[in-house]
Design a protein around this motif. Structure first.
Motif, PDB file in Angstrom:
ATOM      1  N   ASP A  95       0.839  -1.192   0.000  1.00  0.00           N
ATOM      2  CA  ASP A  95       0.000   0.000   0.000  1.00  0.00           C
ATOM      3  C   ASP A  95       0.876   1.245   0.000  1.00  0.00           C
ATOM      4  N   GLU A  96       0.374   2.320  -0.629  1.00  0.00           N
ATOM      5  CA  GLU A  96       1.119   3.573  -0.620  1.00  0.00           C
ATOM      6  C   GLU A  96       1.208   4.147   0.780  1.00  0.00           C
ATOM      7  N   LYS A  97       0.100   4.094   1.505  1.00  0.00           N
ATOM      8  CA  LYS A  97       0.082   4.602   2.883  1.00  0.00           C
ATOM      9  C   LYS A  97       0.155   3.405   3.813  1.00  0.00           C
ATOM     10  N   ARG A  98       1.261   3.346   4.552  1.00  0.00           N
ATOM     11  CA  ARG A  98       1.496   2.227   5.465  1.00  0.00           C
ATOM     12  C   ARG A  98       1.862   2.776   6.829  1.00  0.00           C
ATOM     13  N   ALA A  99       1.254   2.245   7.840  1.00  0.00           N
ATOM     14  CA  ALA A  99       1.589   2.661   9.203  1.00  0.00           C
ATOM     15  C   ALA A  99       3.018   2.215   9.517  1.00  0.00           C
ATOM     16  N   PRO A 100       3.812   3.083  10.121  1.00  0.00           N
ATOM     17  CA  PRO A 100       5.193   2.714  10.457  1.00  0.00           C
ATOM     18  C   PRO A 100       5.287   1.433  11.280  1.00  0.00           C
ATOM     19  N   ALA A 101       4.317   1.196  12.167  1.00  0.00           N
ATOM     20  CA  ALA A 101       4.347  -0.028  12.983  1.00  0.00           C
ATOM     21  C   ALA A 101       4.194  -1.266  12.105  1.00  0.00           C
ATOM     22  N   LEU A 102       3.360  -1.177  11.059  1.00  0.00           N
ATOM     23  CA  LEU A 102       3.186  -2.309  10.145  1.00  0.00           C
ATOM     24  C   LEU A 102       4.450  -2.551   9.318  1.00  0.00           C
ATOM     25  N   VAL A 103       5.096  -1.489   8.884  1.00  0.00           N
ATOM     26  CA  VAL A 103       6.350  -1.635   8.122  1.00  0.00           C
ATOM     27  C   VAL A 103       7.414  -2.286   9.003  1.00  0.00           C
ATOM     28  N   LYS A 104       7.472  -1.865  10.253  1.00  0.00           N
ATOM     29  CA  LYS A 104       8.437  -2.455  11.185  1.00  0.00           C
ATOM     30  C   LYS A 104       8.150  -3.948  11.393  1.00  0.00           C
ATOM     31  N   ARG A 105       6.869  -4.303  11.555  1.00  0.00           N
ATOM     32  CA  ARG A 105       6.480  -5.705  11.719  1.00  0.00           C
ATOM     33  C   ARG A 105       6.854  -6.509  10.462  1.00  0.00           C
ATOM     34  N   ARG A 106       6.581  -5.926   9.293  1.00  0.00           N
ATOM     35  CA  ARG A 106       6.932  -6.603   8.031  1.00  0.00           C
ATOM     36  C   ARG A 106       8.429  -6.842   7.938  1.00  0.00           C
ATOM     37  N   GLN A 107       9.224  -5.871   8.296  1.00  0.00           N
ATOM     38  CA  GLN A 107      10.676  -6.025   8.235  1.00  0.00           C
ATOM     39  C   GLN A 107      11.155  -7.128   9.181  1.00  0.00           C
TER      40      GLN A 107
END
Length: 167
Positions: A95-107
């Motif tokens: 998604d273009e707009k991603r919550a930073p917490a979700l990006v951190k979880r994905r990483q």
């Protein structure tokens, strides 16, 4: 002069991820990101399914194709070798707009999945999704255990177990 030309060719090809003998690869693309892949004896690339990811042969690099995210979606691209065999590459465009917490979880998830080249984690639909292919029941179990450990509200598991005839 010949050595300089070889060095330049190696620098150019260094940007493309070599897929080697792998038959299945899953990757995550951030919005607008383009990634290149090198496949020996590459003849053509075709889209098998999905949307929001575009692909094409790289005209400047031999045996190389690229994938680029244009919007959030999932797409499988087939890289066909001259002998008729193929490599399936699943790209999950975030998604273009991603919550930073979700990006951190994905990483974090991506780091845990590093050994499983056929599986990727990406942020879509307000959650972290796992996409790709498990080559064995053991791999499928590892992915399922990881998703369970984090909870269904945190991670959506969309990984498929390949059948014996697909491996």
């Amino acid at each position: 002069m010949r050595g300089a030309g070889l060095a330049l060719a190696l620098v150019v090809l260094a940007g493309a991820e070599p897929l080697g003998p792998a038959r299945f690869r899953a990757v995550t693309l951030e919005p607008g990101q383009r990634r290149s892949f090198r496949v020996e004896r590459l003849e053509k690339v075709t889209a098998a399914s999905g949307r929001c990811v575009e692909e094409g042969l790289d005209v400047d690099e031999p045996e190389t194709f690229w994938l680029e995210a244009s919007c959030s979606g999932v797409r499988t691209t087939l890289a066909w070798r001259r002998d008729g065999s193929r490599v399936a590459v699943l790209a999950c465009a975030e998604d273009e707009k991603r919550a930073p917490a979700l990006v951190k979880r994905r990483q974090k998830l991506q780091a845990e999945l590093k050994a499983l080249k056929g599986v990727t984690a990406c942020v879509r639909n307000g959650t972290v999704e796992l996409w790709g292919w498990a080559l064995t029941p053991t791999e499928a179990g590892q992915v399922a255990a990881l998703a369970r450990r984090l909870g269904e509200e945190q991670v959506t598991n969309k990984v498929e177990l390949l059948g014996d005839d697909e491996r």
